[in-house]
Design an enzyme around this catalytic site. Structure first.
Site, PDB file in Angstrom:
ATOM      1  N   ARG A 315      -0.006 -35.847  64.080  1.00 14.89           N
ATOM      2  CA  ARG A 315       0.285 -36.447  62.774  1.00 14.89           C
ATOM      3  C   ARG A 315      -0.136 -37.915  62.730  1.00 14.89           C
ATOM      4  O   ARG A 315      -0.705 -38.385  61.744  1.00 14.89           O
ATOM      5  CB  ARG A 315       1.794 -36.335  62.513  1.00 14.89           C
ATOM      6  CG  ARG A 315       2.248 -36.841  61.171  1.00 14.89           C
ATOM      7  CD  ARG A 315       3.766 -37.078  61.156  1.00 14.89           C
ATOM      8  NE  ARG A 315       4.493 -35.992  61.780  1.00 14.89           N
ATOM      9  CZ  ARG A 315       5.012 -34.958  61.137  1.00 14.89           C
ATOM     10  NH1 ARG A 315       4.866 -34.861  59.837  1.00 14.89           N
ATOM     11  NH2 ARG A 315       5.674 -34.017  61.788  1.00 14.89           N
ATOM     12  N   ARG A 352       5.690 -28.701  53.253  1.00 13.25           N
ATOM     13  CA  ARG A 352       6.637 -29.565  53.955  1.00 13.25           C
ATOM     14  C   ARG A 352       7.870 -29.941  53.130  1.00 13.25           C
ATOM     15  O   ARG A 352       8.983 -29.975  53.675  1.00 13.25           O
ATOM     16  CB  ARG A 352       5.930 -30.820  54.463  1.00 13.25           C
ATOM     17  CG  ARG A 352       4.871 -30.536  55.526  1.00 13.25           C
ATOM     18  CD  ARG A 352       4.355 -31.807  56.173  1.00 13.25           C
ATOM     19  NE  ARG A 352       5.387 -32.463  56.939  1.00 13.25           N
ATOM     20  CZ  ARG A 352       6.019 -33.573  56.562  1.00 13.25           C
ATOM     21  NH1 ARG A 352       5.707 -34.164  55.412  1.00 13.25           N
ATOM     22  NH2 ARG A 352       6.955 -34.100  57.309  1.00 13.25           N
ATOM     23  N   TYR A 356      11.133 -28.923  55.122  1.00 14.40           N
ATOM     24  CA  TYR A 356      11.827 -29.999  55.815  1.00 14.40           C
ATOM     25  C   TYR A 356      12.459 -31.026  54.887  1.00 14.40           C
ATOM     26  O   TYR A 356      12.981 -32.034  55.370  1.00 14.40           O
ATOM     27  CB  TYR A 356      10.853 -30.776  56.729  1.00 14.40           C
ATOM     28  CG  TYR A 356       9.984 -29.941  57.620  1.00 14.40           C
ATOM     29  CD1 TYR A 356      10.510 -28.895  58.372  1.00 14.40           C
ATOM     30  CD2 TYR A 356       8.626 -30.210  57.726  1.00 14.40           C
ATOM     31  CE1 TYR A 356       9.699 -28.129  59.183  1.00 14.40           C
ATOM     32  CE2 TYR A 356       7.813 -29.465  58.550  1.00 14.40           C
ATOM     33  CZ  TYR A 356       8.354 -28.418  59.278  1.00 14.40           C
ATOM     34  OH  TYR A 356       7.548 -27.673  60.095  1.00 14.40           O
ATOM     35  N   CYS A 383       6.322 -19.701  42.251  1.00 10.49           N
ATOM     36  CA  CYS A 383       7.537 -19.107  41.704  1.00 10.49           C
ATOM     37  C   CYS A 383       8.741 -19.387  42.591  1.00 10.49           C
ATOM     38  O   CYS A 383       9.419 -18.464  43.073  1.00 10.49           O
ATOM     39  CB  CYS A 383       7.337 -17.609  41.519  1.00 10.49           C
ATOM     40  SG  CYS A 383       6.010 -17.203  40.374  1.00 10.49           S
ATOM     41  N   GLU A 384       9.025 -20.650  42.832  1.00  7.69           N
ATOM     42  CA  GLU A 384      10.166 -21.084  43.624  1.00  7.69           C
ATOM     43  C   GLU A 384      10.693 -22.379  43.024  1.00  7.69           C
ATOM     44  O   GLU A 384       9.910 -23.308  42.750  1.00  7.69           O
ATOM     45  CB  GLU A 384       9.768 -21.358  45.085  1.00  7.69           C
ATOM     46  CG  GLU A 384       9.195 -20.183  45.842  1.00  7.69           C
ATOM     47  CD  GLU A 384      10.255 -19.177  46.253  1.00  7.69           C
ATOM     48  OE1 GLU A 384      11.443 -19.556  46.284  1.00  7.69           O
ATOM     49  OE2 GLU A 384       9.883 -18.017  46.533  1.00  7.69           O
TER      50      GLU A 384
END
Length: 455
Positions: A315, A352, A356, A383-384
């Site tokens: 990262r 992410r 998280y 669809c969330e």
């Protein structure tokens, strides 16, 4: 807290044509070559983002090659003669493997698939580390077949499998992954240094010592050293210090039990980066200085030779190099006066926030806003209800369908974790450098989605 990277490090001075006042970038969040322009656009690698979207469409992930290379060099300078191994799980493709190889880094991979990418890029086998808590026989055969330099062992079953496979060929060099019992104080889903989770051999239970004994008992296996990794997105350097001290103490115990201690110590990665203005970030220089002093002092206290160190940033090398550009599809007004800005991507290209609780910022590009700013939540198309890209960001009050939004710090764990949820096609990745744009991963097509569906 460790020192943050200097915001203007590696950045050329702005010219009068690119020196706006009201549209200055939060420098720490954006790629090294990012420059704001008076028309509201942003250029990366001397190419404006708006023309890139006209050429390649949206969503679009843009990666600054110069930023990647500068961060590789920063880690190599900071850690000196230590091995710096890029954690390929953050983002890997043939172009990325090529850049990493050219900058002299090693590469860690976690599967036969990631290893296949490294092989396709001609990455030197001796500079590859094979990771993974549940390596399949296919993974291990691929690693041995390519002659990878090091395999990080994660279970007793893996030791047995490697011993059987190695009896038919080369003698692999192994690192034992140790769980040192150190909490990196990060999200539970990416905490890996404490007991009771799936990675490594527990130091406290004696499993790590038993793993060393089993490897030493196999004449076809070579014990090269120890490995630990305490988690991801860690911003407290003291956690790295504690893990390093415990690992050196374990080296002393191994010397007492077996004679000469292993000569390599891999302290993993997980160096935290800033995703929003004000977030803490660990710069490689201060972290390297602390870690080297910690290891040297601990070795002196135990009268041990200082092992060769390895660190595994992923990262920290690629996150800030990436910017994702979306197109606004709709704008709704919330009951508290805020805006709900829906874009044509979301959790399929950036999982992410939903996984998280990660938080991002977003910025209108391609034009200057009018009428002040309002608080906005940028949401995705899936669809969330949890498909949120950035909450509580300030956007122009006149943001509207067709506008472009740029989200910085999307180089790590975006493309590599992308999915086809709702059968949405994964976006392309374009590398930019010195006024040139190169498509390194193309956009998926409907034919790609249907190719595996055999009816």
């Amino acid at each position: 807290m460790g020192a943050a990277a200097r915001p203007d490090a590696g950045r050329a001075p702005m010219t009068p044509q690119t020196r706006p006042s009201a549209v200055a970038l939060e420098a720490l969040l954006w790629p090294a070559t990012a420059r704001p322009h008076l028309d509201g656009d942003i250029s990366i690698g001397r190419i404006k983002l708006t023309p890139l979207t006209e050429r390649f469409g949206t969503p679009l992930l843009v990666v600054d090659e110069q930023d990647v290379r500068e961060r590789c060099r920063a880690f190599r300078r900071a850690f000196g003669d230590a091995e710096v191994a890029y954690a390929g799980k953050a983002f890997l493709c043939r172009a990325m493997a090529t850049w990493i190889g050219q900058e002299g880094l090693s590469l860690d991979v976690c599967s036969a698939g990631e290893l296949a990418v490294a092989r396709a890029a001609g990455f030197p086998a001796e500079r590859i580390l094979m990771h993974g808590n549940a390596k399949t026989p296919e993974d291990l055969r691929a690693a041995l077949g390519y002659g990878v330099g090091t395999i990080v062992v994660d279970s007793f079953h893996e030791i047995s499998r490697l011993a059987a496979l190695a009896a038919q060929g080369a003698r692999p060099r192994l690192l034992i992954r140790v769980t040192p019992g150190v909490d990196g104080h990060t999200h539970a889903a990416v905490t890996t240094g404490t007991d009771g989770q799936k990675f490594g051999f527990s130091l406290a239970s004696g499993a790590a010592a038993e793993a060393v004994r089993r490897v030493l008992a196999q004449r076809h296996l070579e014990l090269a050293g120890l490995h630990c990794h305490i988690g991801s997105q860690i911003t407290d350097p003291g956690a790295f210090d504690l893990a390093a001290a415990r690992m050196v103490e374990f080296l002393a115990e191994l010397r007492a039990a077996h004679g000469t201690p292993p000569r390599r110590l891999d302290l993993g990665g997980g160096f935290g980066v800033a995703y929003r203005a004000g977030d803490p970030e660990l710069a490689p220089g201060p972290v390297a200085g602390r870690l080297r002093r910690t290891v040297q002092d601990a070795c002196a206290a135990h009268r041990l030779p200082v092992p060769r160190l390895t660190v595994e940033p992923g990262r920290a090398i690629v996150a800030h190099a990436g910017v994702t550009v979306y197109r606004v599809v709709s704008v709704k007004h919330g009951p508290a006066g805020g805006l709900l800005v829906a874009v044509n991507g979301g959790m399929s290209d950036n999982p992410r926030p939903s996984l998280y609780g990660a938080r991002y910022t977003a910025r209108l590009i391609g034009r200057r806003g009018a009428g002040g700013e309002r608080s906005a939540t940028v949401v995705g198309r899936h669809c969330e209800a949890g498909d949120v890209i950035a909450a509580g960001v300030r956007l122009p009050a006149d943001v509207r369908p067709g506008d472009l939004l740029a989200v910085p710090c999307t180089g790590a764990y975006h493309h590599s974790m992308a999915s086809n949820y709702n059968m949405v096609r994964r976006p392309p990745v374009v590398a930019v450098r010195d006024g040139r744009a190169r498509l390194i991963i193309r956009r998926e097509t409907i034919d790609d989605l249907m190719a595996r569906d055999l009816g």
